[in-house]
Design a protein around this motif. Structure first.
Motif, PDB file in Angstrom:
ATOM      1  N   GLY A  17      56.054   8.468 -22.690  1.00 27.07           N
ATOM      2  CA  GLY A  17      55.707   8.084 -21.324  1.00 27.07           C
ATOM      3  C   GLY A  17      54.706   9.028 -20.712  1.00 27.07           C
ATOM      4  O   GLY A  17      53.795   8.608 -19.975  1.00 27.07           O
ATOM      5  N   GLY A  21      50.934   7.926 -19.635  1.00 28.67           N
ATOM      6  CA  GLY A  21      50.485   8.138 -18.266  1.00 28.67           C
ATOM      7  C   GLY A  21      49.221   8.961 -18.203  1.00 28.67           C
ATOM      8  O   GLY A  21      48.303   8.671 -17.422  1.00 28.67           O
ATOM      9  N   VAL A 303      54.038   3.295 -13.870  1.00 31.85           N
ATOM     10  CA  VAL A 303      52.813   4.022 -14.212  1.00 31.85           C
ATOM     11  C   VAL A 303      51.572   3.353 -13.629  1.00 31.85           C
ATOM     12  O   VAL A 303      50.618   4.049 -13.258  1.00 31.85           O
ATOM     13  CB  VAL A 303      52.673   4.213 -15.736  1.00 31.85           C
ATOM     14  N   GLY A 321      55.469   8.688 -15.756  1.00 28.04           N
ATOM     15  CA  GLY A 321      55.738   8.169 -17.081  1.00 28.04           C
ATOM     16  C   GLY A 321      56.833   8.931 -17.797  1.00 28.04           C
ATOM     17  O   GLY A 321      57.651   8.340 -18.522  1.00 28.04           O
TER      18      GLY A 321
END
Length: 363
Positions: A17, A21, A303, A321
């Motif tokens: 994540g 991001g 995001v 994220g």
């Protein structure tokens, strides 16, 4: 979408994540004029984009990492190879693999832009010859969070070790005590989410319980539910270096705002206007916590609202994220974000190896 039930899935989700991001921000990074952002990237950014000529990350392609992502990858590789946070190994990698690629100016080095805290450390370490431990500066950004989130994931089951390692790594480049406290607090939040908790109004209470046991190095004067202590109560022992627990309380206040039907930020990307578009940590953390609480089960919405808010959207999306990836897990991240990420296979392999190390660690 339901929250992930697997420790390794949540750990890998937090790391991927963060990479996603960060890469989402490469094209539309640092537009403080939202009309200009929309003109260059359309009314709604919904994926990876290539920077326009003359922008900060010119030369990178859609889906590639800039410097924050590369530093996270460096930290992650050190953790995987050493099985723990090893400061000597981390610093060796900076000295031999990273700093030789810099020249101390903002627009040089890998990733298209070098942050203030890294430039300050480079000048002290390379030009002035200071030892590590004397290279930190006073930049008020989230740069340390962006790399230490890997440490937070690795030590998610050991809050005391998490706090010690994250604080030690942070002060290599940033030494303001309030900033270090907020960085350690973000790491502690990440650790709880990786363990399976949700970013909700009750999360800060769980963090404060760890303060009372001495696992987190914050000093708290107030009693439970922020009530004043009884007049006859002895002064609580100082748990550690941070004089106030307020950095641990921010996440749940943001979660309360996200859940309160009388408080609406619509559309959610305007969180950047509410808490501020600049790079300072005190603008970015409330916005990231808010988005991660509001969209705790929807990685894509979280995001993309972080990115479309402009300003320091890259860090906002990277932190968001991390927090949402830790809640939904790797399985909850839409495949298109993995498919479009440069070197996704290598990053996934590192993330999964670290997740396995966490899972096999004796608690």
């Amino acid at each position: 979408m339901t929250l992930s039930s697997s420790l390794t899935d949540r750990a890998a989700g937090a790391l991927m994540g963060a990479f996603i991001g960060e890469a989402l921000g490469v094209g539309p990074h640092w537009y403080y004029d939202l009309d200009e952002l929309r003109q260059d990237h359309g009314d709604w950014i919904d994926g990876y984009t290539t920077p326009k000529p003359g922008r900060y990350h010119q030369g990178l392609k859609a889906g590639e990492l800039s410097q924050a992502g590369l530093l996270l990858k460096l930290t992650l590789a050190s953790l995987v190879d050493c099985g723990d946070y090893d400061e000597a190994d981390f610093c060796w990698r900076l000295d031999h693999d990273f700093f030789p690629l810099l020249d101390g100016t903002p627009h040089a080095g890998p990733g298209g832009y070098t942050s203030q805290s890294i430039r300050d450390a480079w000048h002290k370490r390379v030009e002035e010859g200071h030892p590590w431990g004397r290279c930190g500066g006073f930049a008020d950004t989230t740069e340390a969070i962006e790399r230490t989130l890997a440490i937070a994931v690795r030590h998610a089951r050991s809050p005391r070790r998490l706090a010690e390692a994250v604080a030690a790594n942070t002060v290599l480049t940033q030494i303001d005590n309030n900033l270090v406290a907020m960085t350690v607090a973000f790491a502690a939040v990440t650790g709880l989410l990786v363990q399976g908790h949700r970013l909700d109004p009750g999360l800060s209470g769980k963090l404060m319980a760890r303060v009372r046991t001495g696992e987190l190095p914050f000093h708290a004067v107030t009693a439970d539910r922020l009530q004043p202590p009884p007049s006859h109560a002895p002064e609580p022992p100082r748990a550690g270096r941070f004089a106030s627990p307020d950095a641990l309380l921010t996440p749940s206040y943001m979660a309360r705002a996200a859940e309160d039907p009388a408080i609406r930020i619509e559309p959610a990307w305007k969180v950047s206007l509410v808490y501020g578009m600049p790079c300072a940590i005190y603008h970015l953390l409330p916005a990231s916590y808010y988005l991660a609480a509001r969209f705790h089960d929807d990685f894509e919405a979280a995001v993309l609202h972080a990115i479309n808010g402009g300003g320091q959207n890259q860090a906002r999306a990277m932190l968001t994220g991390t927090l949402v990836g830790a809640q939904v897990g790797l399985a909850g991240i839409p495949q298109r974000f993995i498919d479009g990420l440069a070197e996704a296979d290598a990053l996934l392999a590192l993330a999964r190896r670290l997740a396995e190390q966490l899972a096999t660690e004796e608690n």
